[in-house]
Motif scaffolding. Structure first.
Motif, PDB file in Angstrom:
ATOM      1  N   VAL A 215       0.817  -1.103   0.133  1.00 52.72           N
ATOM      2  CA  VAL A 215       0.122  -0.191   0.071  1.00 52.72           C
ATOM      3  C   VAL A 215       1.071   1.291   0.081  1.00 52.72           C
ATOM      4  CG1 VAL A 215      -1.840  -1.067   1.226  1.00 52.72           C
ATOM      5  CG2 VAL A 215      -0.400   0.126   2.523  1.00 52.72           C
ATOM      6  N   SER A 216       0.363   2.383  -0.378  1.00 53.32           N
ATOM      7  CA  SER A 216       1.084   3.605  -0.387  1.00 53.32           C
ATOM      8  C   SER A 216      -0.014   4.720  -0.207  1.00 53.32           C
ATOM      9  CB  SER A 216       1.975   3.659  -1.785  1.00 53.32           C
ATOM     10  OG  SER A 216       0.918   3.682  -2.969  1.00 53.32           O
ATOM     11  N   GLY A 217       0.695   5.901   0.035  1.00 53.55           N
ATOM     12  CA  GLY A 217      -0.098   7.183   0.140  1.00 53.55           C
ATOM     13  C   GLY A 217       1.061   8.226   0.099  1.00 53.55           C
ATOM     14  N   ARG A 218       0.600   9.623   0.231  1.00 57.15           N
ATOM     15  CA  ARG A 218       1.557  10.542   0.123  1.00 57.15           C
ATOM     16  C   ARG A 218       1.195  11.680   1.323  1.00 57.15           C
ATOM     17  NH1 ARG A 218       4.696  11.437  -3.749  1.00 57.15           N
ATOM     18  NH2 ARG A 218       4.375  10.204  -6.083  1.00 57.15           N
ATOM     19  N   ARG A 219       2.489  12.159   1.640  1.00 59.29           N
ATOM     20  CA  ARG A 219       2.217  13.432   2.644  1.00 59.29           C
ATOM     21  C   ARG A 219       3.424  14.394   2.331  1.00 59.29           C
ATOM     22  NH1 ARG A 219      -1.034  14.153   7.430  1.00 59.29           N
ATOM     23  NH2 ARG A 219       0.061  15.423   8.389  1.00 59.29           N
ATOM     24  N   ALA A 220       2.841  15.504   2.325  1.00 62.04           N
ATOM     25  CA  ALA A 220       3.782  16.742   1.923  1.00 62.04           C
ATOM     26  C   ALA A 220       4.735  16.332   0.649  1.00 62.04           C
ATOM     27  CB  ALA A 220       4.665  17.033   3.001  1.00 62.04           C
ATOM     28  N   GLY A 221       4.015  15.781  -0.496  1.00 59.71           N
ATOM     29  CA  GLY A 221       4.909  15.283  -1.626  1.00 59.71           C
ATOM     30  C   GLY A 221       5.664  14.110  -1.409  1.00 59.71           C
ATOM     31  N   GLU A 222       5.723  13.416  -0.401  1.00 58.27           N
ATOM     32  CA  GLU A 222       6.468  12.446  -0.160  1.00 58.27           C
ATOM     33  C   GLU A 222       5.703  11.005  -0.333  1.00 58.27           C
ATOM     34  OE1 GLU A 222       8.933  10.049   3.655  1.00 58.27           O
ATOM     35  OE2 GLU A 222       7.932  12.024   3.832  1.00 58.27           O
ATOM     36  N   GLU A 223       6.095   9.999  -1.171  1.00 60.28           N
ATOM     37  CA  GLU A 223       5.266   8.916  -1.073  1.00 60.28           C
ATOM     38  C   GLU A 223       5.875   7.847   0.141  1.00 60.28           C
ATOM     39  OE1 GLU A 223       4.017   5.830  -4.540  1.00 60.28           O
ATOM     40  OE2 GLU A 223       6.098   5.755  -4.194  1.00 60.28           O
ATOM     41  N   ARG A 224       4.710   7.295   0.559  1.00 59.14           N
ATOM     42  CA  ARG A 224       5.059   6.153   1.808  1.00 59.14           C
ATOM     43  C   ARG A 224       4.533   5.072   1.345  1.00 59.14           C
ATOM     44  NH1 ARG A 224       4.102  10.691   6.816  1.00 59.14           N
ATOM     45  NH2 ARG A 224       5.339  12.121   6.016  1.00 59.14           N
ATOM     46  N   VAL A 225       5.465   4.134   1.458  1.00 56.99           N
ATOM     47  CA  VAL A 225       5.080   2.657   0.938  1.00 56.99           C
ATOM     48  C   VAL A 225       5.149   1.658   2.283  1.00 56.99           C
ATOM     49  CG1 VAL A 225       5.318   1.078  -0.570  1.00 56.99           C
ATOM     50  CG2 VAL A 225       5.889   3.402  -1.339  1.00 56.99           C
ATOM     51  N   ALA A 226       4.174   0.741   2.229  1.00 50.71           N
ATOM     52  CA  ALA A 226       4.171  -0.331   3.403  1.00 50.71           C
ATOM     53  C   ALA A 226       3.929  -1.531   2.737  1.00 50.71           C
ATOM     54  CB  ALA A 226       3.585   0.125   4.592  1.00 50.71           C
ATOM     55  N   ALA A 227       4.526  -2.445   3.366  1.00 45.13           N
ATOM     56  CA  ALA A 227       3.931  -4.003   3.050  1.00 45.13           C
ATOM     57  C   ALA A 227       3.215  -4.395   4.088  1.00 45.13           C
ATOM     58  CB  ALA A 227       5.069  -4.985   2.953  1.00 45.13           C
ATOM     59  N   CYS A 228       1.865  -4.912   3.792  1.00 43.29           N
ATOM     60  CA  CYS A 228       1.076  -5.364   5.374  1.00 43.29           C
ATOM     61  C   CYS A 228       0.967  -6.769   5.044  1.00 43.29           C
ATOM     62  CB  CYS A 228      -0.259  -4.610   5.064  1.00 43.29           C
ATOM     63  SG  CYS A 228      -0.170  -2.872   5.181  1.00 43.29           S
ATOM     64  N   VAL A 229       1.232  -7.627   6.321  1.00 45.46           N
ATOM     65  CA  VAL A 229       0.930  -9.160   6.035  1.00 45.46           C
ATOM     66  C   VAL A 229       0.045  -9.442   6.902  1.00 45.46           C
ATOM     67  CG1 VAL A 229       2.302 -11.167   6.703  1.00 45.46           C
ATOM     68  CG2 VAL A 229       3.498  -9.214   5.855  1.00 45.46           C
ATOM     69  N   VAL A 230      -1.016 -10.022   6.542  1.00 45.29           N
ATOM     70  CA  VAL A 230      -2.072 -10.342   7.302  1.00 45.29           C
ATOM     71  C   VAL A 230      -2.578 -11.601   7.080  1.00 45.29           C
ATOM     72  CG1 VAL A 230      -2.862  -7.827   7.176  1.00 45.29           C
ATOM     73  CG2 VAL A 230      -3.711  -9.545   5.471  1.00 45.29           C
ATOM     74  N   ARG A 231      -3.201 -12.415   7.958  1.00 46.39           N
ATOM     75  CA  ARG A 231      -3.764 -13.608   7.719  1.00 46.39           C
ATOM     76  C   ARG A 231      -4.835 -13.579   6.500  1.00 46.39           C
ATOM     77  NH1 ARG A 231      -6.112 -15.739  13.244  1.00 46.39           N
ATOM     78  NH2 ARG A 231      -7.966 -15.245  12.030  1.00 46.39           N
ATOM     79  N   ALA A 232      -4.751 -14.665   5.757  1.00 49.64           N
ATOM     80  CA  ALA A 232      -5.509 -14.645   4.586  1.00 49.64           C
ATOM     81  C   ALA A 232      -7.062 -14.709   4.754  1.00 49.64           C
ATOM     82  CB  ALA A 232      -5.285 -15.892   3.885  1.00 49.64           C
ATOM     83  N   ASP A 233      -7.442 -15.007   6.130  1.00 47.89           N
ATOM     84  CA  ASP A 233      -8.800 -14.948   6.241  1.00 47.89           C
ATOM     85  C   ASP A 233      -9.213 -13.323   6.826  1.00 47.89           C
ATOM     86  OD1 ASP A 233      -7.584 -15.262   8.590  1.00 47.89           O
ATOM     87  OD2 ASP A 233      -9.348 -15.898   9.620  1.00 47.89           O
ATOM     88  N   THR A 234      -8.299 -12.442   6.647  1.00 44.63           N
ATOM     89  CA  THR A 234      -8.704 -11.102   7.009  1.00 44.63           C
ATOM     90  C   THR A 234      -8.222 -10.104   5.851  1.00 44.63           C
ATOM     91  OG1 THR A 234      -6.439 -10.810   8.116  1.00 44.63           O
ATOM     92  CG2 THR A 234      -8.190 -11.583   9.329  1.00 44.63           C
ATOM     93  N   ARG A 235      -8.428  -9.148   6.144  1.00 41.28           N
ATOM     94  CA  ARG A 235      -8.089  -7.816   5.032  1.00 41.28           C
ATOM     95  C   ARG A 235      -7.296  -6.626   5.884  1.00 41.28           C
ATOM     96  NH1 ARG A 235     -11.083  -7.982  -0.025  1.00 41.28           N
ATOM     97  NH2 ARG A 235     -12.680  -9.691  -0.151  1.00 41.28           N
ATOM     98  N   ALA A 236      -6.286  -6.311   5.439  1.00 39.27           N
ATOM     99  CA  ALA A 236      -5.469  -5.208   6.146  1.00 39.27           C
ATOM    100  C   ALA A 236      -6.551  -4.044   6.142  1.00 39.27           C
ATOM    101  CB  ALA A 236      -4.252  -4.730   5.031  1.00 39.27           C
ATOM    102  N   ASP A 237      -6.639  -3.261   7.178  1.00 32.80           N
ATOM    103  CA  ASP A 237      -7.550  -2.179   7.308  1.00 32.80           C
ATOM    104  C   ASP A 237      -7.056  -0.932   6.924  1.00 32.80           C
ATOM    105  OD1 ASP A 237      -8.874   0.004   8.150  1.00 32.80           O
ATOM    106  OD2 ASP A 237      -8.823  -0.555  10.533  1.00 32.80           O
ATOM    107  N   VAL A 238      -6.744  -0.753   5.524  1.00 32.68           N
ATOM    108  CA  VAL A 238      -6.065   0.337   4.792  1.00 32.68           C
ATOM    109  C   VAL A 238      -6.336   1.647   4.988  1.00 32.68           C
ATOM    110  CG1 VAL A 238      -5.319   1.082   2.394  1.00 32.68           C
ATOM    111  CG2 VAL A 238      -5.483  -1.196   3.053  1.00 32.68           C
ATOM    112  N   ASN A 239      -7.865   1.813   5.073  1.00 29.86           N
ATOM    113  CA  ASN A 239      -8.352   3.141   5.153  1.00 29.86           C
ATOM    114  C   ASN A 239      -8.269   3.601   6.716  1.00 29.86           C
ATOM    115  OD1 ASN A 239      -9.243   3.253   2.587  1.00 29.86           O
ATOM    116  ND2 ASN A 239     -10.874   1.986   3.022  1.00 29.86           N
ATOM    117  N   ARG A 240      -8.055   2.817   7.624  1.00 29.91           N
ATOM    118  CA  ARG A 240      -7.915   3.696   9.093  1.00 29.91           C
ATOM    119  C   ARG A 240      -6.564   3.089   9.666  1.00 29.91           C
ATOM    120  NH1 ARG A 240     -12.332   1.602  13.089  1.00 29.91           N
ATOM    121  NH2 ARG A 240     -11.620  -0.236  11.948  1.00 29.91           N
TER     122      ARG A 240
END
Length: 180
Positions: free
Chosen positions: A70-95
Motif C-alpha cells: 500500500v502507499s500514500g503521500r504526505r507533503a509530496g513524499e510517497e510512503r510505502v508499506a507492506a502489510c502482512v495479514v492472515r489470509a482470512d482477514t483484510r488489511a485495514d488500509v483506510n484507518r
C-alpha cells in the motif's frame, strides 16, 4: 530443528532450492540467522492465489498469510508499506494503515509498480526481501501462526515460515489490529 511442513506438500530447505526463490528473497535468507527454519514448497503457478491453493491442496486457510503493498503521500513524499495479514482477514488500509503511514489517503500500490519495485511476481510478493525503505507491518495474528504459508517472490512456490519469525524480519513492526 525440524523443517516446517504443511499438508502433503513436499518441503525443502529454502536455501537449497534457490530456483524457487525470487532473487531478493534468496539474498535476505542467505544472511538471515533463522533461514534454517524456512522451507519452500513448489506449487502449480496457476494456484498461487490463496483460495485456489488452499482448495487444491486441502490446506487450512488460517495458516496462510498475504502480503499486500500500500502507499500514500504526505507533503509530496510517497510512503510505502507492506502489510502482512492472515489470509482470512483484510488489511485495514483506510484507518489503521493510513494512520501508521501518516497520510491523508492510502491505497493499494499499483500492481506494475509493486512487482517492478520488489522484483517479485504478482501473486508471490512476500515480506522477505522487500525494499529496505518500505515499512513492513505484520498483523499480530500472523506472528501467532505456527507455520505461515507466504509468497516466495515467485508464483510457482511458497515459503513456510513460523509466524513468530516473520516478526523478526529486518524492519518488521508487529501491529495489533492491522487487519479486520
Amino acid at each position: 530443528m525440524s523443517l516446517p511442513t504443511i499438508g502433503d506438500l513436499p518441503s525443502f530447505p529454502a536455501l537449497e532450492r534457490p530456483e524457487l526463490l525470487a532473487a531478493p528473497v534468496a539474498t535476505v535468507l542467505a544472511d538471515w540467522p533463522y533461514a534454517d527454519q524456512v522451507a519452500v514448497v513448489e506449487i502449480d503457478p496457476d494456484l498461487a492465489d490463496t483460495e485456489a491453493l488452499n482448495d487444491a491442496y486441502g490446506l487450512d486457510p488460517l495458516a496462510s498469510a498475504n502480503c499486500v503493498i500500500v502507499s500514500g503521500r504526505r507533503a509530496g513524499e510517497e510512503r510505502v508499506a507492506a502489510c502482512v495479514v492472515r489470509a482470512d482477514t483484510r488489511a485495514d488500509v483506510n484507518r489503521t494503515v493510513k494512520g501508521l503511514l501518516d497520510v491523508r489517503k492510502c491505497s493499494f500500490h499499483p500492481m506494475d509498480r509493486a512487482t517492478g519495485e520488489t522484483t517479485m511476481e504478482y501473486g508471490g510478493i512476500t515480506p522477505v526481501g522487500l525494499p529496505p525503505e518500505w515499512r513492513l507491518l505484520i498483523d499480530s495474528r500472523v506472528a501467532e501462526i505456527p507455520v505461515a504459508l507466504i509468497g516466495s517472490g515467485l508464483r510457482r512456490s511458497k515459503l513456510l515460515v513460523p509466524g513468530a519469525l516473520l516478526a523478526e524480519l529486518p524492519e518488521a513492526e508487529v501491529v495489533e489490529g492491522l487487519a479486520g
